[in-house]
Write an enzyme that holds these catalytic residues in place. Structure first.
Site, PDB file in Angstrom:
ATOM      1  N   GLY A  20       8.766  -4.218  -2.930  1.00  0.00           N
ATOM      2  CA  GLY A  20       7.460  -3.638  -3.029  1.00  0.00           C
ATOM      3  C   GLY A  20       6.493  -4.672  -2.550  1.00  0.00           C
ATOM      4  O   GLY A  20       6.782  -5.623  -1.498  1.00  0.00           O
ATOM      5  N   ILE A  21       5.331  -4.656  -2.972  1.00  0.00           N
ATOM      6  CA  ILE A  21       4.377  -5.677  -2.838  1.00  0.00           C
ATOM      7  C   ILE A  21       4.602  -7.178  -2.888  1.00  0.00           C
ATOM      8  O   ILE A  21       4.552  -7.823  -2.037  1.00  0.00           O
ATOM      9  CB  ILE A  21       3.119  -5.299  -3.398  1.00  0.00           C
ATOM     10  CG1 ILE A  21       2.411  -3.898  -3.028  1.00  0.00           C
ATOM     11  CG2 ILE A  21       1.944  -6.123  -3.303  1.00  0.00           C
ATOM     12  CD1 ILE A  21       1.376  -3.395  -3.959  1.00  0.00           C
ATOM     13  N   ASP A  61      11.324 -12.273 -17.704  1.00  0.00           N
ATOM     14  CA  ASP A  61      10.329 -11.088 -18.107  1.00  0.00           C
ATOM     15  C   ASP A  61       9.082 -11.778 -18.332  1.00  0.00           C
ATOM     16  O   ASP A  61       8.846 -12.679 -19.110  1.00  0.00           O
ATOM     17  CB  ASP A  61      10.878 -10.466 -19.355  1.00  0.00           C
ATOM     18  CG  ASP A  61      10.060  -9.248 -19.866  1.00  0.00           C
ATOM     19  OD1 ASP A  61       8.953  -9.204 -19.538  1.00  0.00           O
ATOM     20  OD2 ASP A  61      10.521  -8.470 -20.715  1.00  0.00           O
ATOM     21  N   ASN A  88       1.857 -10.769  -9.610  1.00  0.00           N
ATOM     22  CA  ASN A  88       2.051  -9.083  -9.098  1.00  0.00           C
ATOM     23  C   ASN A  88       2.922  -8.269  -9.968  1.00  0.00           C
ATOM     24  O   ASN A  88       2.685  -7.057  -9.944  1.00  0.00           O
ATOM     25  CB  ASN A  88       2.824  -9.384  -7.695  1.00  0.00           C
ATOM     26  CG  ASN A  88       3.394  -8.096  -7.251  1.00  0.00           C
ATOM     27  OD1 ASN A  88       2.654  -7.197  -6.826  1.00  0.00           O
ATOM     28  ND2 ASN A  88       4.936  -7.822  -7.247  1.00  0.00           N
ATOM     29  N   TYR A  92       3.647   1.092 -13.992  1.00  0.00           N
ATOM     30  CA  TYR A  92       2.654   2.035 -14.057  1.00  0.00           C
ATOM     31  C   TYR A  92       3.113   3.421 -14.434  1.00  0.00           C
ATOM     32  O   TYR A  92       2.906   4.543 -13.647  1.00  0.00           O
ATOM     33  CB  TYR A  92       1.738   1.856 -12.749  1.00  0.00           C
ATOM     34  CG  TYR A  92       2.648   1.954 -11.615  1.00  0.00           C
ATOM     35  CD1 TYR A  92       3.074   2.995 -10.841  1.00  0.00           C
ATOM     36  CD2 TYR A  92       2.556   0.628 -10.937  1.00  0.00           C
ATOM     37  CE1 TYR A  92       3.902   2.791  -9.543  1.00  0.00           C
ATOM     38  CE2 TYR A  92       3.327   0.370  -9.807  1.00  0.00           C
ATOM     39  CZ  TYR A  92       4.022   1.413  -9.123  1.00  0.00           C
ATOM     40  OH  TYR A  92       4.562   1.021  -7.905  1.00  0.00           O
ATOM     41  N   TYR A 153      -2.933   1.724 -18.497  1.00  0.00           N
ATOM     42  CA  TYR A 153      -2.715   0.962 -17.122  1.00  0.00           C
ATOM     43  C   TYR A 153      -3.950   0.435 -16.624  1.00  0.00           C
ATOM     44  O   TYR A 153      -4.319  -0.611 -16.217  1.00  0.00           O
ATOM     45  CB  TYR A 153      -1.946   1.870 -16.201  1.00  0.00           C
ATOM     46  CG  TYR A 153      -1.769   1.352 -14.827  1.00  0.00           C
ATOM     47  CD1 TYR A 153      -0.740   0.023 -14.538  1.00  0.00           C
ATOM     48  CD2 TYR A 153      -2.262   2.002 -13.764  1.00  0.00           C
ATOM     49  CE1 TYR A 153      -0.688  -0.307 -13.269  1.00  0.00           C
ATOM     50  CE2 TYR A 153      -2.199   1.194 -12.435  1.00  0.00           C
ATOM     51  CZ  TYR A 153      -1.462   0.162 -12.246  1.00  0.00           C
ATOM     52  OH  TYR A 153      -1.182  -0.407 -10.883  1.00  0.00           O
ATOM     53  N   LYS A 157      -5.453  -3.185 -15.988  1.00  0.00           N
ATOM     54  CA  LYS A 157      -5.938  -3.622 -14.895  1.00  0.00           C
ATOM     55  C   LYS A 157      -7.338  -3.941 -14.502  1.00  0.00           C
ATOM     56  O   LYS A 157      -8.080  -4.548 -13.772  1.00  0.00           O
ATOM     57  CB  LYS A 157      -5.686  -2.394 -13.647  1.00  0.00           C
ATOM     58  CG  LYS A 157      -4.028  -2.353 -13.400  1.00  0.00           C
ATOM     59  CD  LYS A 157      -3.209  -3.638 -12.872  1.00  0.00           C
ATOM     60  CE  LYS A 157      -1.956  -3.337 -12.341  1.00  0.00           C
ATOM     61  NZ  LYS A 157      -1.270  -4.768 -12.191  1.00  0.00           N
ATOM     62  N   LEU A 185      -3.181   3.220  -3.405  1.00  0.00           N
ATOM     63  CA  LEU A 185      -1.814   3.655  -3.541  1.00  0.00           C
ATOM     64  C   LEU A 185      -1.022   3.144  -2.286  1.00  0.00           C
ATOM     65  O   LEU A 185      -1.573   3.334  -1.130  1.00  0.00           O
ATOM     66  CB  LEU A 185      -1.904   5.063  -3.632  1.00  0.00           C
ATOM     67  CG  LEU A 185      -0.616   5.930  -4.004  1.00  0.00           C
ATOM     68  CD1 LEU A 185      -0.045   5.826  -5.273  1.00  0.00           C
ATOM     69  CD2 LEU A 185      -0.700   7.205  -3.651  1.00  0.00           C
TER      70      LEU A 185
HETATM   71  N1  NAD Z   1       2.235   0.631  -5.468  1.00  0.00           N
HETATM   72  C1  NAD Z   1       0.977   1.183  -5.670  1.00  0.00           C
HETATM   73  O1  NAD Z   1       0.697   2.334  -5.121  1.00  0.00           O
HETATM   74  C2  NAD Z   1       0.003   0.188  -6.234  1.00  0.00           C
HETATM   75  C3  NAD Z   1      -1.285   0.160  -6.153  1.00  0.00           C
HETATM   76  C4  NAD Z   1      -2.237  -0.680  -7.017  1.00  0.00           C
HETATM   77  C5  NAD Z   1      -1.634  -1.600  -7.639  1.00  0.00           C
HETATM   78  N2  NAD Z   1      -0.384  -1.998  -7.484  1.00  0.00           N
HETATM   79  C6  NAD Z   1       0.119  -2.893  -8.437  1.00  0.00           C
HETATM   80  O2  NAD Z   1       0.838  -3.965  -7.423  1.00  0.00           O
HETATM   81  C7  NAD Z   1       1.922  -4.546  -8.121  1.00  0.00           C
HETATM   82  C8  NAD Z   1       3.354  -4.298  -7.372  1.00  0.00           C
HETATM   83  O3  NAD Z   1       3.265  -2.703  -7.447  1.00  0.00           O
HETATM   84  P1  NAD Z   1       4.819  -2.143  -6.353  1.00  0.00           P
HETATM   85  O4  NAD Z   1       4.302  -0.902  -6.381  1.00  0.00           O
HETATM   86  O5  NAD Z   1       5.098  -3.146  -5.490  1.00  0.00           O
HETATM   87  O6  NAD Z   1       5.749  -2.002  -7.778  1.00  0.00           O
HETATM   88  P2  NAD Z   1       7.509  -2.030  -7.825  1.00  0.00           P
HETATM   89  O7  NAD Z   1       7.521  -1.019  -9.008  1.00  0.00           O
HETATM   90  O8  NAD Z   1       7.821  -1.401  -6.515  1.00  0.00           O
HETATM   91  O9  NAD Z   1       7.804  -3.404  -7.938  1.00  0.00           O
HETATM   92  C9  NAD Z   1       7.755  -3.925  -9.044  1.00  0.00           C
HETATM   93  C10 NAD Z   1       8.557  -5.061  -9.445  1.00  0.00           C
HETATM   94  O10 NAD Z   1       8.079  -5.951 -10.595  1.00  0.00           O
HETATM   95  C11 NAD Z   1       9.374  -5.977 -11.433  1.00  0.00           C
HETATM   96  N3  NAD Z   1       8.835  -6.091 -12.994  1.00  0.00           N
HETATM   97  C12 NAD Z   1       8.590  -5.125 -13.556  1.00  0.00           C
HETATM   98  N4  NAD Z   1       8.276  -5.499 -14.925  1.00  0.00           N
HETATM   99  C13 NAD Z   1       8.565  -7.004 -14.922  1.00  0.00           C
HETATM  100  C14 NAD Z   1       8.616  -7.827 -15.908  1.00  0.00           C
HETATM  101  N5  NAD Z   1       8.319  -7.408 -17.249  1.00  0.00           N
HETATM  102  N6  NAD Z   1       9.178  -9.158 -15.657  1.00  0.00           N
HETATM  103  C15 NAD Z   1       9.351  -9.459 -14.274  1.00  0.00           C
HETATM  104  N7  NAD Z   1       9.253  -8.422 -13.269  1.00  0.00           N
HETATM  105  C16 NAD Z   1       8.886  -7.096 -13.569  1.00  0.00           C
HETATM  106  C17 NAD Z   1      10.132  -4.794 -11.068  1.00  0.00           C
HETATM  107  O11 NAD Z   1      11.346  -5.274 -11.463  1.00  0.00           O
HETATM  108  C18 NAD Z   1       9.894  -4.668  -9.726  1.00  0.00           C
HETATM  109  O12 NAD Z   1      10.735  -5.447  -8.755  1.00  0.00           O
HETATM  110  C19 NAD Z   1       1.907  -4.109  -9.657  1.00  0.00           C
HETATM  111  O13 NAD Z   1       1.115  -4.807 -10.370  1.00  0.00           O
HETATM  112  C20 NAD Z   1       1.050  -2.637  -9.433  1.00  0.00           C
HETATM  113  O14 NAD Z   1       0.560  -2.384 -10.622  1.00  0.00           O
HETATM  114  C21 NAD Z   1       0.679  -0.838  -6.947  1.00  0.00           C
END
Ligand code: NAD
Length: 247
Positions: A20-21, A61, A88, A92, A153, A157, A185
């Site tokens: 992801g991000i 973690d 990051n 959610y 959440y 945030k 999103l």
């Molecule tokens: N995707 C969206 O639409 C979106 C929008 C706004 C904000 N965000 C934020 O961006 C960030 C990344 O989102 P994403 O969509 O890429 O998420 P994702 O679920 O695709 O990936 C998240 C990664 O974080 C890791 N992770 C989760 N809990 C963890 C922990 N306790 N310790 C270590 N690693 C952990 C997971 O294993 C995963 O690899 C998050 O903070 C999310 O809240 C996402």
């Protein structure tokens, strides 16, 4: 085309970097010349091996202090004290109040917000010594939506924004900046199950009517972690394709 080497000599740490991000951010920072530590629950060896600069994979973690002690130990032993920390990792899950027991509430807060605090306790001292540092913490534009089941959440945030502002005030004189990104999103494994209809209804509210890709969020993070952003701190940079309206 080779990316400009804006981050040569920097050591960066990105949490939730397996996908992801987070993965997009780690990739972009490595392309810009940084050595990157990728942190995730399971060690992201393959992701680290694929990066164009020296990279380190760490399993930890981020919701616990012990996790951060382990991260600190590993990154210092292998790369050195980080100049850049991108908080990051996030979760959610949609959980309505009736199902939101205290353990679930605490877990969301711990992963999304406590982690930001632990990272500062662990790495501000090293940044202070170097008189250079960058924190970028990920918030979410869901804090302004009417989606149900995300109160825990949204609280976390929103907390990220308060923490960013507060920490920026304490470290501004030490060459350290602290900022937040507020993404829309975004197309990641974490949102793969969001119904198509809901995704489309979100794009309709944006000036740029398409799904955000992880690289759309990584770009502004690269800027905030660069020398170019030395005078930008305590801010929340909205990367949402123009959904947010200044009024
Ligand atoms: N995707 C969206 O639409 C979106 C929008 C706004 C904000 N965000 C934020 O961006 C960030 C990344 O989102 P994403 O969509 O890429 O998420 P994702 O679920 O695709 O990936 C998240 C990664 O974080 C890791 N992770 C989760 N809990 C963890 C922990 N306790 N310790 C270590 N690693 C952990 C997971 O294993 C995963 O690899 C998050 O903070 C999310 O809240 C996402």
């Amino acid at each position: 085309m080779k990316e400009p080497q804006t981050h040569t000599g920097r050591i960066a740490l990105v949490t939730g970097a397996a996908r992801g991000i987070g993965y997009a951010v780690a990739t972009k920072l490595a392309q810009r010349g940084a050595r990157v530590a990728l942190v995730d629950l399971e060690r992201p060896d393959a992701q680290a091996a694929g990066l164009p600069a020296q990279a380190l994979a760490i399993a930890a973690d981020v919701s616990s202090e012990a996790g951060w002690a382990h991260i600190g130990e590993r990154v210092r032993a292998q790369l050195g004290d980080p100049d850049i920390v991108v908080n990051n990792a996030g979760i959610y899950p949609q959980i309505m109040l009736e199902e939101l027991d205290y353990a679930k509430w605490r877990h969301t807060l711990a992963v999304n917000l406590d982690s930001n605090y632990f990272s500062a306790r662990e790495f501000v001292p090293g940044m202070r010594k170097k008189r250079w540092g960058r924190f970028v913490n990920i918030s979410s534009n869901s804090i302004g939506t009417n989606l149900p089941g995300l109160g825990h959440y949204m609280a976390a945030k929103m907390g990220v924004l308060g923490w960013v502002r507060g920490l920026a005030n304490e470290v501004g004189q030490d060459g350290i900046t602290v900022n937040a990104i507020v993404p829309a999103l975004t197309n990641t494994p974490g949102t793969s199950k969001v119904p198509e209809e809901l995704k489309r209804s979100v794009w309709q509210l944006q000036a740029i009517k398409r799904f955000a890709e992880p690289e759309d969020i990584a770009g502004p993070i690269v800027f905030l972690t660069s020398d170019d952003a030395a005078f930008v701190t305590g801010q929340a940079l909205v990367a949402d394709g123009g959904m947010y309206k200044i009024s």
